[in-house]
Enzyme design. Sequence first.
Site, PDB file in Angstrom:
ATOM      1  N   HIS A 270       0.839  -1.188   0.000  1.00 20.35           N
ATOM      2  CA  HIS A 270       0.000   0.000   0.000  1.00 20.35           C
ATOM      3  C   HIS A 270       0.874   1.239   0.000  1.00 20.35           C
ATOM      4  CE1 HIS A 270      -3.144   2.854   0.984  1.00 20.35           C
ATOM      5  NE2 HIS A 270      -3.955   1.947   0.498  1.00 20.35           N
ATOM      6  N   ASP A 327      -8.040  -5.144  -0.236  1.00 16.68           N
ATOM      7  CA  ASP A 327      -8.539  -5.969  -1.335  1.00 16.68           C
ATOM      8  C   ASP A 327      -8.188  -7.442  -1.203  1.00 16.68           C
ATOM      9  OD1 ASP A 327      -9.862  -3.991  -2.680  1.00 16.68           O
ATOM     10  OD2 ASP A 327      -8.086  -3.354  -3.794  1.00 16.68           O
TER      11      ASP A 327
END
Length: 391
Positions: A270, A327
Amino acid sequence: SGYITIDPGFKNTGSTTSAITFLDGEEGILRYRGYSIEDLAEKASFLEVAYLLIYGDLPTADQYAEFEHEVRTHTLVNEDMRKIFEGFPVNAHPMGTLSSLVSAMSAFYPDSYDSNVPADTEMHIIRLMAKMPTIVTWSYKKSQGHPVNYPDNSLDYCSNFLNMMFALPVEKYEVDPVVAKALNKLLILHADHEQNCSTSTVRLVGSSQANIYTSISAGIGALWGPLHGGANQEVIEMLEAIKADGGDSQKYIDKAKDKNDDFRLFGFGHRVYKNFDPRARIIKKAADEVLEKLGVNDPVLDIAKTLEKAALEDEYFVSRKLYPNVDFYSGIIYRALGIPTNMFTVMFAIGRLPGWIAQWKEMRENNEPIGRPRQIYTGPTERDFVAMDKR
Ligand code: CMC
């Protein structure tokens, strides 16, 4: 004029001040308007969170009733929009269809061109919240060769969505409360994430004072990409590929580490979370609960767990601070709810919509200037024109 600093991917560039979402990437903290994501995911409804993001405070009972009523009674989509939709191929990706139809809404509501009238803006916000789930379910119905379902105004936001997705004219369909609750949670977890790629796109397009529908449509386009919202579809496709390939997670970890191979471990890493993604923690727990409650035994979940464990013990991922992101597990829940893989990213879009709206509204209310980055030119300095027959 002056010095220009190049910052590819805007890794260290702040584009705005914002009072909407607080994020601490080191500590793994995410708060909407000061309220922790853990609390909101557990205790609030998605529309309550939408209200909070868009208007700044949690709604009172009266404010909530009014907002909910407005959204409920604007779910019907103009029949002429269906004619546009019917022209799309049956296997069109639902993200492309959604982006086009949201953009088409600007033609149906031309007063959106003048976004300075607050009462009009309110209506556009309600329309977007109300109609996007309806449009999304059309893609699924078409892919199944089934007639579309019209919205049912007696149902709450999540139940209405599930009913439009799954009810058939030939048999009775009852929304499972476990499914509706899980959907509510997933939508809240996706509702905002400060200046991510799609949100920055919405603000940038909106900064030219283009209408809200077109700005949100552009955000949907940005979300589609596999490095952003498209990752949830990629994760399940990757886990299925590992399963089909004999279930050897290590082989895929090695592939992701290989610098001569473009492959990335989808659902890992991320831009801002460097210790853990708080949304991923909530989702992992929810995935276990939902699968158990629904009695689903998904071998892909086992692969996900082995892969996660192996990656978290691997020097490559540890040294780069690559952890599972939101996700990684969201697709597993969506699968358990019966939502097909190519619709995971449109589910993300429904969740992110209130965030996009809130950020668009904040940008306009703060009268932000048009977004217009600079560059450092690296092409040829000056060349004499050469006629075509001399080249
Ligand atoms: N698999 C393998 N290596 C990775 C991965 C990954 N998933 N993510 C980052 N790296 C490596 C990357 O190759 C680089 O290595 P090196 O330093 O040797 O060159 C290093 O880690 C730093 O990566 P980066 O690409 O510079 O980091 P970034 O901040 O630009 O990218 C990211 C962040 C999310 C785009 C990236 O981690 C990625 O592509 N992840 C996979 C896609 C994904 O899951 N996206 C969903 C993000 S969360 C929800 C959302 O935003 O929609």
